[in-house]
Design a protein around this motif. Structure first.
Motif, PDB file in Angstrom:
ATOM      1  N   VAL A  11       0.990  -1.141  -0.002  1.00  0.00           N
ATOM      2  CA  VAL A  11      -0.113  -0.022  -0.095  1.00  0.00           C
ATOM      3  C   VAL A  11       0.871   1.246   0.007  1.00  0.00           C
ATOM      4  O   VAL A  11       0.846   2.284  -0.935  1.00  0.00           O
ATOM      5  CB  VAL A  11      -0.993   0.224   1.199  1.00  0.00           C
ATOM      6  N   ALA A  12       1.633   1.195   0.792  1.00  0.00           N
ATOM      7  CA  ALA A  12       2.815   2.269   0.944  1.00  0.00           C
ATOM      8  C   ALA A  12       3.522   2.640  -0.557  1.00  0.00           C
ATOM      9  O   ALA A  12       3.579   3.903  -0.983  1.00  0.00           O
ATOM     10  CB  ALA A  12       4.026   2.356   1.930  1.00  0.00           C
ATOM     11  N   ALA A  13       3.831   1.544  -1.115  1.00  0.00           N
ATOM     12  CA  ALA A  13       4.521   1.527  -2.560  1.00  0.00           C
ATOM     13  C   ALA A  13       3.542   2.086  -3.500  1.00  0.00           C
ATOM     14  O   ALA A  13       3.725   2.823  -4.461  1.00  0.00           O
ATOM     15  CB  ALA A  13       5.146   0.245  -2.955  1.00  0.00           C
ATOM     16  N   SER A  14       2.296   1.856  -3.355  1.00  0.00           N
ATOM     17  CA  SER A  14       0.939   2.193  -4.429  1.00  0.00           C
ATOM     18  C   SER A  14       0.928   3.605  -4.131  1.00  0.00           C
ATOM     19  O   SER A  14       0.726   4.284  -5.167  1.00  0.00           O
ATOM     20  CB  SER A  14       0.030   1.380  -4.033  1.00  0.00           C
ATOM     21  N   LEU A  15       0.778   4.261  -2.819  1.00  0.00           N
ATOM     22  CA  LEU A  15       0.693   5.667  -2.798  1.00  0.00           C
ATOM     23  C   LEU A  15       1.745   6.275  -3.053  1.00  0.00           C
ATOM     24  O   LEU A  15       1.396   7.519  -3.426  1.00  0.00           O
ATOM     25  CB  LEU A  15       0.392   5.648  -1.265  1.00  0.00           C
ATOM     26  N   ALA A  16       2.878   5.856  -2.936  1.00  0.00           N
ATOM     27  CA  ALA A  16       4.329   6.726  -3.509  1.00  0.00           C
ATOM     28  C   ALA A  16       4.042   6.809  -5.160  1.00  0.00           C
ATOM     29  O   ALA A  16       4.397   7.863  -5.657  1.00  0.00           O
ATOM     30  CB  ALA A  16       5.401   5.972  -3.143  1.00  0.00           C
ATOM     31  N   GLY A  17       3.440   5.702  -5.669  1.00  0.00           N
ATOM     32  CA  GLY A  17       3.302   5.761  -7.126  1.00  0.00           C
ATOM     33  C   GLY A  17       2.220   6.760  -7.376  1.00  0.00           C
ATOM     34  O   GLY A  17       2.408   7.531  -8.432  1.00  0.00           O
ATOM     35  N   VAL A  20      13.260   8.849  -9.560  1.00  0.00           N
ATOM     36  CA  VAL A  20      14.603   8.147  -8.660  1.00  0.00           C
ATOM     37  C   VAL A  20      13.838   7.555  -7.351  1.00  0.00           C
ATOM     38  O   VAL A  20      13.817   6.566  -7.003  1.00  0.00           O
ATOM     39  CB  VAL A  20      15.662   8.978  -8.831  1.00  0.00           C
ATOM     40  N   VAL A  21      13.054   8.492  -6.790  1.00  0.00           N
ATOM     41  CA  VAL A  21      12.473   8.198  -5.565  1.00  0.00           C
ATOM     42  C   VAL A  21      11.671   6.909  -5.426  1.00  0.00           C
ATOM     43  O   VAL A  21      11.644   6.185  -4.746  1.00  0.00           O
ATOM     44  CB  VAL A  21      11.867   9.437  -4.845  1.00  0.00           C
ATOM     45  N   LEU A  22      10.817   6.749  -6.487  1.00  0.00           N
ATOM     46  CA  LEU A  22       9.603   5.941  -6.927  1.00  0.00           C
ATOM     47  C   LEU A  22      10.546   4.607  -7.327  1.00  0.00           C
ATOM     48  O   LEU A  22       9.970   3.716  -6.653  1.00  0.00           O
ATOM     49  CB  LEU A  22       8.873   6.357  -7.878  1.00  0.00           C
ATOM     50  N   ALA A  35       9.653   4.430   4.879  1.00  0.00           N
ATOM     51  CA  ALA A  35       9.204   5.570   5.686  1.00  0.00           C
ATOM     52  C   ALA A  35      10.070   6.931   4.959  1.00  0.00           C
ATOM     53  O   ALA A  35       9.416   7.878   4.916  1.00  0.00           O
ATOM     54  CB  ALA A  35       9.609   5.472   7.031  1.00  0.00           C
ATOM     55  N   VAL A  36      11.296   6.844   5.012  1.00  0.00           N
ATOM     56  CA  VAL A  36      12.180   8.002   4.454  1.00  0.00           C
ATOM     57  C   VAL A  36      11.776   8.517   3.183  1.00  0.00           C
ATOM     58  O   VAL A  36      11.506   9.592   2.792  1.00  0.00           O
ATOM     59  CB  VAL A  36      13.543   7.696   4.718  1.00  0.00           C
ATOM     60  N   LEU A  37      11.846   7.343   2.256  1.00  0.00           N
ATOM     61  CA  LEU A  37      11.277   7.843   0.900  1.00  0.00           C
ATOM     62  C   LEU A  37       9.704   7.969   0.622  1.00  0.00           C
ATOM     63  O   LEU A  37       9.728   9.078  -0.193  1.00  0.00           O
ATOM     64  CB  LEU A  37      11.409   6.549  -0.003  1.00  0.00           C
ATOM     65  N   LEU A  60       6.882  13.286  -0.402  1.00  0.00           N
ATOM     66  CA  LEU A  60       5.802  14.758   0.128  1.00  0.00           C
ATOM     67  C   LEU A  60       6.291  16.126  -0.119  1.00  0.00           C
ATOM     68  O   LEU A  60       5.852  17.023   0.427  1.00  0.00           O
ATOM     69  CB  LEU A  60       5.418  14.341   1.484  1.00  0.00           C
ATOM     70  N   ARG A  61       7.699  16.075  -0.317  1.00  0.00           N
ATOM     71  CA  ARG A  61       8.605  17.252  -0.287  1.00  0.00           C
ATOM     72  C   ARG A  61       7.906  18.359  -1.021  1.00  0.00           C
ATOM     73  O   ARG A  61       7.135  18.674  -1.587  1.00  0.00           O
ATOM     74  CB  ARG A  61       9.772  17.227  -1.082  1.00  0.00           C
TER      75      ARG A  61
END
Length: 112
Positions: free
Chosen positions: A37-43, A57-59, A104-106, A111-112
């Motif tokens: 879920v965290a990876a999906s939200l990052a995408g 790069v972060v993704l 967590a850090v990524l 969100l920057r």
């Protein structure tokens, strides 16, 4: 006859794990789902905030951390099928913590 120390004479008793391996296996599955879920939200965040090289790069790092955790969790879930599963190695424990921390850090960097 008990010797007062929790054992019965010279006989050794096998440990009855009960449902503990099943609970542990389910906990690994829940944690893997939470990481997915965290990876999906990052995408999703990357797509909605605009695709730039830094976000990609972060993704990519998020996906690598998720895949590493997935591989680790899958190996541990398979090990929990054994009647006496081996203890989690310190190396695997550190890897799991590192993947979780990286996500967590990524995620914060997204969100920057």
């Amino acid at each position: 006859m008990p010797d007062g120390k929790g054992t019965h004479g010279s006989r050794t008793r096998d440990r009855d794990p009960g449902l503990q391996p099943e609970r542990t296996r389910l906990a690994w599955r829940r944690t893997t789902l939470a990481c997915a879920v965290a990876a999906s939200l990052a995408g999703r965040q990357t797509l909605h905030s605009g695709i730039d090289p830094a976000s990609l790069v972060v993704l990519a790092l998020v996906v690598v951390a998720w895949l590493a955790f997935l591989a680790l969790a899958h190996r541990r879930i398979r090990a929990m099928r054994m009647p006496r599963p081996p203890a989690l190695s310190p190396r695997a424990a550190v890897a799991a913590v590192a993947c979780t921390f990286a996500l967590a850090v990524l995620g914060a960097a997204m969100l920057r």
